[in-house]
Design a protein around this motif. Structure first.
Motif, short mmCIF file in Angstrom:
data_model
loop_
_atom_site.label_atom_id
_atom_site.label_comp_id
_atom_site.label_asym_id
_atom_site.label_seq_id
_atom_site.Cartn_x
_atom_site.Cartn_y
_atom_site.Cartn_z
N ARG A 110 0.83 -1.20 0.14
CA ARG A 110 0.08 0.25 0.01
C ARG A 110 0.70 1.33 0.19
N LEU A 111 1.97 1.30 0.83
CA LEU A 111 2.85 2.35 0.94
C LEU A 111 3.48 2.68 -0.44
N ARG A 112 3.92 1.68 -1.06
CA ARG A 112 4.59 1.72 -2.38
C ARG A 112 3.68 2.02 -3.49
N GLU A 113 2.40 1.75 -3.64
CA GLU A 113 1.32 2.01 -4.62
C GLU A 113 1.06 3.61 -4.45
N ARG A 114 1.11 3.84 -3.19
CA ARG A 114 0.88 5.58 -3.11
C ARG A 114 2.28 6.14 -3.11
N HIS A 115 3.66 5.76 -3.52
CA HIS A 115 4.76 6.41 -3.55
C HIS A 115 5.27 7.05 -2.47
N ILE A 116 4.65 6.50 -1.13
CA ILE A 116 5.06 7.16 0.13
C ILE A 116 6.46 6.56 0.46
N ASP A 117 7.26 7.39 1.06
CA ASP A 117 8.82 7.08 1.26
C ASP A 117 9.35 7.41 2.58
N THR A 118 8.29 8.11 3.15
CA THR A 118 8.87 8.66 4.57
C THR A 118 7.56 8.26 5.78
N LEU A 119 8.00 7.52 6.66
CA LEU A 119 6.97 7.29 7.98
C LEU A 119 7.28 7.87 9.13
N HIS A 120 6.23 8.57 9.47
CA HIS A 120 6.01 9.12 11.02
C HIS A 120 5.64 8.23 11.62
N VAL A 147 10.49 9.63 14.08
CA VAL A 147 9.72 9.16 15.43
C VAL A 147 9.44 10.37 16.17
N HIS A 148 8.17 10.52 16.52
CA HIS A 148 7.70 11.55 17.34
C HIS A 148 7.87 11.41 18.80
N GLU A 149 8.75 11.87 19.26
CA GLU A 149 9.06 11.45 20.98
C GLU A 149 7.85 11.73 21.78
N SER A 150 7.20 13.03 21.53
CA SER A 150 5.89 13.25 22.12
C SER A 150 4.62 12.40 21.76
N ASN A 169 17.00 5.74 21.64
CA ASN A 169 18.56 5.71 21.06
C ASN A 169 18.87 4.73 20.01
N HIS A 170 17.92 3.33 19.90
CA HIS A 170 18.16 2.53 18.98
C HIS A 170 17.66 3.32 17.54
N PHE A 171 16.45 3.94 17.79
CA PHE A 171 15.99 4.56 16.40
C PHE A 171 17.04 5.74 16.01
N LYS A 172 17.46 6.39 16.76
CA LYS A 172 18.56 7.41 16.27
C LYS A 172 19.89 6.64 15.73
N ASN A 173 20.44 5.69 16.85
CA ASN A 173 21.74 5.26 16.59
C ASN A 173 21.87 4.27 15.69
N THR A 174 21.10 3.27 15.62
CA THR A 174 21.05 1.99 14.83
C THR A 174 20.12 2.01 13.55
N LEU A 175 18.85 2.70 13.62
CA LEU A 175 18.28 2.60 12.15
C LEU A 175 18.17 4.15 11.49
N GLY A 176 19.12 5.25 12.23
CA GLY A 176 19.19 6.56 11.49
C GLY A 176 18.02 7.07 11.26
N ALA A 177 17.16 6.80 12.25
CA ALA A 177 15.71 7.74 12.28
C ALA A 177 16.02 9.15 12.73
N LYS A 178 15.17 9.88 12.34
CA LYS A 178 15.04 11.18 12.86
C LYS A 178 13.99 11.23 14.02
N VAL A 179 14.55 11.53 15.32
CA VAL A 179 13.87 11.62 16.43
C VAL A 179 13.33 13.26 16.73
N VAL A 180 12.17 13.38 16.73
CA VAL A 180 11.70 14.85 16.97
C VAL A 180 10.97 14.97 18.11
N LYS A 181 10.91 16.08 18.66
CA LYS A 181 10.08 16.41 19.94
C LYS A 181 8.85 16.58 19.66
#
Length: 184
Positions: free
Chosen positions: A118-128, A154-157, A172-184
Motif C-alpha cells: 500500500r505504501l509503495r502503490e502510493r509512492h510513500i517513502d517517509t513514515l512518521h 519518530v515523534h518522541e512526544s 536511542n536505537h531509532f537514532k543510532n542504529t536505524l538512522g531515524a530522525k527523532v523529533v520532539k
C-alpha cells in the motif's frame, strides 16, 4: 517529491487506559493530544494517516504472545477501541480515502500485512511513527521500515513504552542504529 504517512500504532484502550489489559498508563495517556494534533496536521496537508492496530483472540494457542502477555486487544472489545479522543477522530475521518485502519497480529505493522504494498502503490517513502509501545510494536515497525528502505521519523512526544528503560533504549536505537530522525 517525498510523500509521507503517519502511522498511529496500537493506540488503544488496552495499551493506554488505566484499566487496559497491557497498559503503558499515564505516559501513554499524555500522548493523546499530540497524536490527534499530528493526525489533524497530516489530514490538512493531504497526507496519509494509517492506524495499524493489534488484533488477538483469547487464548490463541498458535500465537506466540499468548505465552508472553495477558489477553489484550481482543476482537470486538472495549480494549481494542482507540483510546480517548483518537476514537472520536477516527470516527470523524474514517471515510477519508487517505485514512487507513487495519488489523495486525504481530509486533511489526509490516509482518503479515499488505502495508508495504500500500505504501509503495502510493509512492510513500517517509513514515512518521507514533503510538505504543515504543520498545515493542513501534520499534519492530521501525526495524522493518528501515529494512525496507523507508525514511523514518519518530515523534518522541507521540510514543510511550512499558518502562522508562525500554523507552530510553528504543529512542536511542531509532537514532543510532536505524538512522531515524527523532523529533520532539
Amino acid at each position: 517529491m517525498s510523500k509521507q504517512a503517519l502511522l498511529i500504532i496500537d493506540y488503544t484502550n488496552d495499551f493506554v487506559a488505566d484499566k487496559g489489559a497491557l497498559t503503558v498508563g499515564k505516559p501513554g495517556q499524555h500522548l493523546e493530544k499530540n497524536i490527534v494534533n499530528l493526525a489533524d496536521d497530516f489530514v490538512k496537508n493531504d497526507d496519509w494517516v494509517i492506524l495499524p492496530t493489534d488484533l488477538h483472540h483469547k487464548n490463541d494457542p498458535y500465537h506466540p504472545e499468548t505465552k508472553l502477555f495477558p489477553s489484550h486487544n481482543l476482537a470486538n472489545t472495549w480494549g481494542r477501541q482507540f483510546y480517548g479522543k483518537l476514537q472520536d477522530w477516527y470516527d470523524e475521518h474514517k471515510d477519508n480515502a487517505k485514512i487507513y485502519m487495519y488489523d495486525k497480529t504481530r509486533y511489526s505493522a509490516f509482518a503479515g500485512t499488505d502495508l508495504d504494498l500500500r505504501l509503495r502503490e502510493r509512492h510513500i517513502d517517509t513514515l512518521h511513527l507514533v503510538g505504543v509501545c515504543t520498545d515493542i510494536c513501534v520499534l519492530h515497525t521501525a526495524i522493518d521500515a528501515y529494512n525496507l528502505n523507508y525514511k523514518i521519523v519518530v515523534h518522541e512526544s507521540g510514543v510511550a513504552g512499558l518502562t522508562d528503560e525500554g523507552q530510553h533504549f528504543a529512542l536511542n536505537h531509532f537514532k543510532n542504529t536505524l538512522g531515524a530522525k527523532v523529533v520532539k
